[in-house]
Design a protein around this motif. Structure first.
Motif, PDB file in Angstrom:
ATOM      1  N   ASP A  27       2.782   6.424  -0.258  1.00 27.13           N
ATOM      2  CA  ASP A  27       3.763   7.190   0.504  1.00 27.13           C
ATOM      3  C   ASP A  27       5.146   6.536   0.352  1.00 27.13           C
ATOM      4  OD1 ASP A  27       5.191   8.674   2.314  1.00 27.13           O
ATOM      5  OD2 ASP A  27       3.701   8.519   3.925  1.00 27.13           O
ATOM      6  N   PRO A  28       5.785   6.752  -0.820  1.00 30.10           N
ATOM      7  CA  PRO A  28       7.050   6.038  -1.115  1.00 30.10           C
ATOM      8  C   PRO A  28       8.124   6.248  -0.042  1.00 30.10           C
ATOM      9  CG  PRO A  28       6.254   7.176  -3.048  1.00 30.10           C
ATOM     10  CD  PRO A  28       5.379   7.614  -1.920  1.00 30.10           C
ATOM     11  N   VAL A  79       0.832  -1.196   0.000  1.00 32.82           N
ATOM     12  CA  VAL A  79       0.000   0.000   0.000  1.00 32.82           C
ATOM     13  C   VAL A  79       0.871   1.252   0.000  1.00 32.82           C
ATOM     14  CG1 VAL A  79      -1.766   1.266   1.247  1.00 32.82           C
ATOM     15  CG2 VAL A  79      -1.777  -1.238   1.269  1.00 32.82           C
ATOM     16  N   LEU A  80       1.887   1.248   0.884  1.00 29.16           N
ATOM     17  CA  LEU A  80       2.720   2.438   1.038  1.00 29.16           C
ATOM     18  C   LEU A  80       3.502   2.771  -0.218  1.00 29.16           C
ATOM     19  CD1 LEU A  80       4.156   2.198   4.656  1.00 29.16           C
ATOM     20  CD2 LEU A  80       2.463   3.790   3.765  1.00 29.16           C
ATOM     21  N   VAL A  81       3.905   1.749  -0.957  1.00 31.09           N
ATOM     22  CA  VAL A  81       4.680   1.976  -2.179  1.00 31.09           C
ATOM     23  C   VAL A  81       3.934   2.945  -3.080  1.00 31.09           C
ATOM     24  CG1 VAL A  81       5.426   0.879  -4.325  1.00 31.09           C
ATOM     25  CG2 VAL A  81       6.005  -0.157  -2.137  1.00 31.09           C
ATOM     26  N   ALA A  85      11.307   3.693   4.364  1.00 34.54           N
ATOM     27  CA  ALA A  85      11.692   3.579   5.772  1.00 34.54           C
ATOM     28  C   ALA A  85      11.247   2.234   6.330  1.00 34.54           C
ATOM     29  CB  ALA A  85      11.069   4.726   6.567  1.00 34.54           C
ATOM     30  N   MET A  86      10.014   1.830   5.968  1.00 35.52           N
ATOM     31  CA  MET A  86       9.489   0.557   6.467  1.00 35.52           C
ATOM     32  C   MET A  86      10.303  -0.606   5.922  1.00 35.52           C
ATOM     33  SD  MET A  86       5.617  -0.940   6.173  1.00 35.52           S
ATOM     34  CE  MET A  86       5.010  -2.129   7.346  1.00 35.52           C
ATOM     35  N   LEU A  87      10.678  -0.484   4.650  1.00 31.23           N
ATOM     36  CA  LEU A  87      11.469  -1.537   4.024  1.00 31.23           C
ATOM     37  C   LEU A  87      12.828  -1.661   4.712  1.00 31.23           C
ATOM     38  CD1 LEU A  87      11.117  -3.534   1.782  1.00 31.23           C
ATOM     39  CD2 LEU A  87      12.019  -1.883   0.172  1.00 31.23           C
ATOM     40  N   ASP A  88      13.420  -0.510   5.085  1.00 29.48           N
ATOM     41  CA  ASP A  88      14.708  -0.545   5.787  1.00 29.48           C
ATOM     42  C   ASP A  88      14.586  -1.269   7.125  1.00 29.48           C
ATOM     43  OD1 ASP A  88      16.014   0.704   3.770  1.00 29.48           O
ATOM     44  OD2 ASP A  88      15.901   2.717   4.634  1.00 29.48           O
ATOM     45  N   LEU A  94      -3.987   0.976   7.262  1.00 27.53           N
ATOM     46  CA  LEU A  94      -3.486   1.073   5.884  1.00 27.53           C
ATOM     47  C   LEU A  94      -4.137   0.031   4.984  1.00 27.53           C
ATOM     48  CD1 LEU A  94       0.352   1.662   6.201  1.00 27.53           C
ATOM     49  CD2 LEU A  94      -1.314   3.117   5.051  1.00 27.53           C
ATOM     50  N   LEU A  95      -4.307  -1.175   5.516  1.00 32.79           N
ATOM     51  CA  LEU A  95      -4.880  -2.247   4.703  1.00 32.79           C
ATOM     52  C   LEU A  95      -6.356  -1.986   4.427  1.00 32.79           C
ATOM     53  CD1 LEU A  95      -3.160  -5.430   6.130  1.00 32.79           C
ATOM     54  CD2 LEU A  95      -2.404  -3.841   4.366  1.00 32.79           C
TER      55      LEU A  95
END
Lengths: 355, 274
Positions: free
Chosen positions: A182-183, A177-179, A188-191, B16-17
């Motif tokens: 909110d990239p 969803v964030l991709v 940050a989440m991916l890190d 978010l989901l």
């Protein structure tokens, strides 16, 4: 472990292969005898093929009868089988050769007996030893492969326990969803996810790491959960500057924080707060390190909210086991139900600062 | 398709989901109007009863009450004669649940929800809504599915553990003050869940225990004690009669107790004349 299903049946292919090798070896002997002037090539071939193939039949069939599935009979039984096979090969093979060449004198009245007997015995032992060592090597390979599979399976089970698939897929769903929306936050989440995965996947390899690293890994996990749970999760990490370098087993506190989330906060509609705190206090034999994981969740008496998930006991037992390995009986692990709901788990063990 | 635009309710605890599902649904089914998005099971039941949407998306793992329990409660409380909403479960990873959903032909979505898969679900939902099946059989079918899902190992209750293998419980140990009462299970007429406790009722007395009803049910002889409601386990031989009220709901009268017990729609199939 020793017997394997595919080996149990009579292995026709390896049997035929042994026969072919034996026949080729017999041809080589016949050729050598012809070249050294021992007689006509076809007669030599008849004798050596007769002896070789009878010996092969007796030994390979005997092998299957005495030790089905496992290759070769052990110890003296194997040696006896080779001796019997070689002897039978010599007698029956010589008879076959006689039938071909029209020779009729009894075996014991011939001058060539010592030579042909020596050749038969040497060839029989050599070929049998060759096949035996090959079978041994193959057996060993199978055992090794099995041991590797077992080890991999055990690792996978541990990993599954550490890395709950439900958590991983939910995190990925949030990332997806964030991709789009909110990239920067996705990155940050991916890190955090990368750091969390690196620690979880490689965690068992190092024995100790600094408390500062331990708290960073907890932050990774809590940040991931904070994205998922939104306002339902608040957290606080209290690590005094002086304790940052203290060595602790990697991911020691991880199961406790996971429990606080899964059994404390997740079942509560309003969520809650998690506090992880490090401190010291004097013990009988020097300073003690005190690690606390506290939550304002449903409390330890509440039933597990969800299906299939391993209970909190698994996490606690894991922590207790690791502490016992490192400190013997020189540690404490207490679970206390808070007065206003919630749970507090406290660990103490002797403080050892890294030099 | 009915003439009015179909309406949906989303129950998902991760904000978010929930937003993402809403967004994906707007693409896959522009006509669908999401009338509520809630974060827990109890609110989902309340809102669904108030708004009566045509479609429900229920997350399985939610705080307070699971999606499955919420669906069961909703099916029980749903007004008779009204068409029950089409139900889609959403789960991140749960092999037990997925197996059970497949077995019961219940529609489900796996997280992360992907557009192609959602499109299929939407087509199925549109077909279901346009078929205008009579309300009663649809509710009956949903109840049967939920009954099976709730009983499936690892979905609603923990996967069968060692406890299930042991002999049935024979004595209930209930504390009151500084005493622990030993109550023979043979004397118990029914168990009733009440907030954080379970009430244990005999002909003359009432005790409170902390063991959850689900755990207790696993330790009792299933032939002796019947589940007649999510929160009630009753001794079959203590049931004196069953009455159906004007609204079609069943009530049990007991031997040895004056009160009557309500039977959930989920378990109404247990009561038929021989």
């Amino acid at each position: 472990m020793r017997t394997m299903a595919p080996m149990q049946r009579f292995d026709l292919r390896s049997w035929a292969r042994h026969g072919l090798v034996t026949a080729a070896f017999s041809c080589a002997i016949a050729l050598a005898l012809t070249v050294t002037g021992q007689g006509a090539w076809d007669v030599q071939l008849a004798y050596s093929l007769g002896i070789g193939l009878v010996a092969w039949l007796v030994i390979d069939l005997g092998r299957h009868l005495l030790a089905p599935g496992s290759g070769w009979p052990a110890g003296w039984r194997g040696a006896l089988l080779v001796a019997a096979g070689t002897g039978a090969g010599y007698v029956a093979g010589t008879a076959l050769g006689d039938a071909y060449s029209g020779h009729s004198a009894p075996l014991w009245q011939r001058e060539a007996v010592p030579t042909s007997l020596v050749i038969t015995v040497l060839a029989g032992v050599a070929i049998s030893f060759f096949f035996y060592s090959r079978a041994q090597a193959r057996q060993l390979q199978l055992h090794m492969a099995q041991a590797q599979r077992d080890a991999a399976e055990a690792r996978l089970k541990l990993l599954e326990a550490q890395l709950e698939p439900h958590m991983l897929f939910n995190t990925l769903a949030n990332l997806r969803v964030l991709v789009a929306t909110d990239p920067a936050r996705a990155q940050a989440m991916l890190d955090h996810l990368i750091a969390y995965l690196r620690a979880t996947l490689g965690g068992s390899r190092s024995v100790q790491h600094p408390l500062a690293d331990e708290f960073e890994r907890l932050r990774d996990y809590l940040e991931l959960m904070a994205v998922r749970m939104g306002a339902r999760l608040a957290y606080q990490l209290d690590l005094p500057e002086a304790l940052r370098g203290v060595a602790v087993p990697p991911l020691l506190l991880q199961p406790l924080v996971e429990n606080a989330i899964r059994h404390g906060l997740e079942p509560q509609v309003q969520g809650g707060r998690i506090t992880v705190r490090a401190s010291t206090r004097p013990g009988r034999a020097g300073m003690l390190l005190v690690l606390e994981v506290q939550d304002t969740g449903a409390g330890p008496a509440a039933p597990a909210p969800t299906s299939g998930a391993p209970g909190s006991h698994f996490g606690l037992a894991q922590v207790r086991e690791r502490l016992a390995t490192l400190h013997g009986s020189d540690f404490t692990l207490d679970l206390i139900a808070g007065s206003a709901g919630g749970t507090c788990v406290t660990i103490t063990f002797p403080l050892q600062t890294t030099p | 398709m009915s003439t009015t635009a179909p309406r949906a309710l989303i129950a998902e605890d991760e904000p978010l989901l929930a937003a993402a599902l809403r967004h994906e649904l707007a693409q896959a089914w522009p006509a669908l109007q999401v009338v509520a998005s809630v974060g827990d099971g109890r609110t989902a039941v309340r809102e669904a009863l108030a708004l009566r949407p045509e479609v429900l998306f229920f997350d399985i793992r939610m705080p307070g009450q699971s999606g499955l329990d919420a669906a069961a409660e909703l099916a029980d409380a749903w007004p008779a004669g009204q068409p029950f909403p089409a139900l889609v479960f959403v789960t991140a990873y749960d092999q037990y649940a997925v197996q059970a959903f497949e077995a019961q032909a219940v529609d489900y979505l796996l997280k992360p929800v992907q557009a192609a898969r959602l499109q299929k679900t939407v087509q199925k939902l549109q077909q279901t809504l346009s078929s205008q099946a009579p309300a009663a059989p649809v509710l009956e079918a949903t109840l049967a599915q939920l009954r099976h899902l709730l009983a499936a190992p690892g979905v609603a209750a923990p996967a069968p553990a060692a406890a299930a293998q042991t002999a049935p419980l024979s004595v209930i140990q209930a504390s009151s003050g500084s005493q622990i009462h030993f109550v023979p299970v043979d004397e118990v007429l029914y168990f009733e869940a009440a907030d954080k406790y379970v009430r244990v009722l005999t002909a003359g007395r009432e005790y409170l225990i902390r063991t959850p009803l689900k755990e207790l049910a696993a330790q009792l002889d299933t032939h002796a004690f019947w589940q007649v409601h999510r929160g009630t386990l009753v001794r079959a031989s203590a049931i004196a009669s069953v009455t159906r009220d004007e609204a079609g709901r069943l009530h049990l009268a007991l031997r040895g107790r004056p009160e009557t017990l309500a039977v959930s729609r989920l378990y109404a199939h247990l009561f038929k004349a021989m």
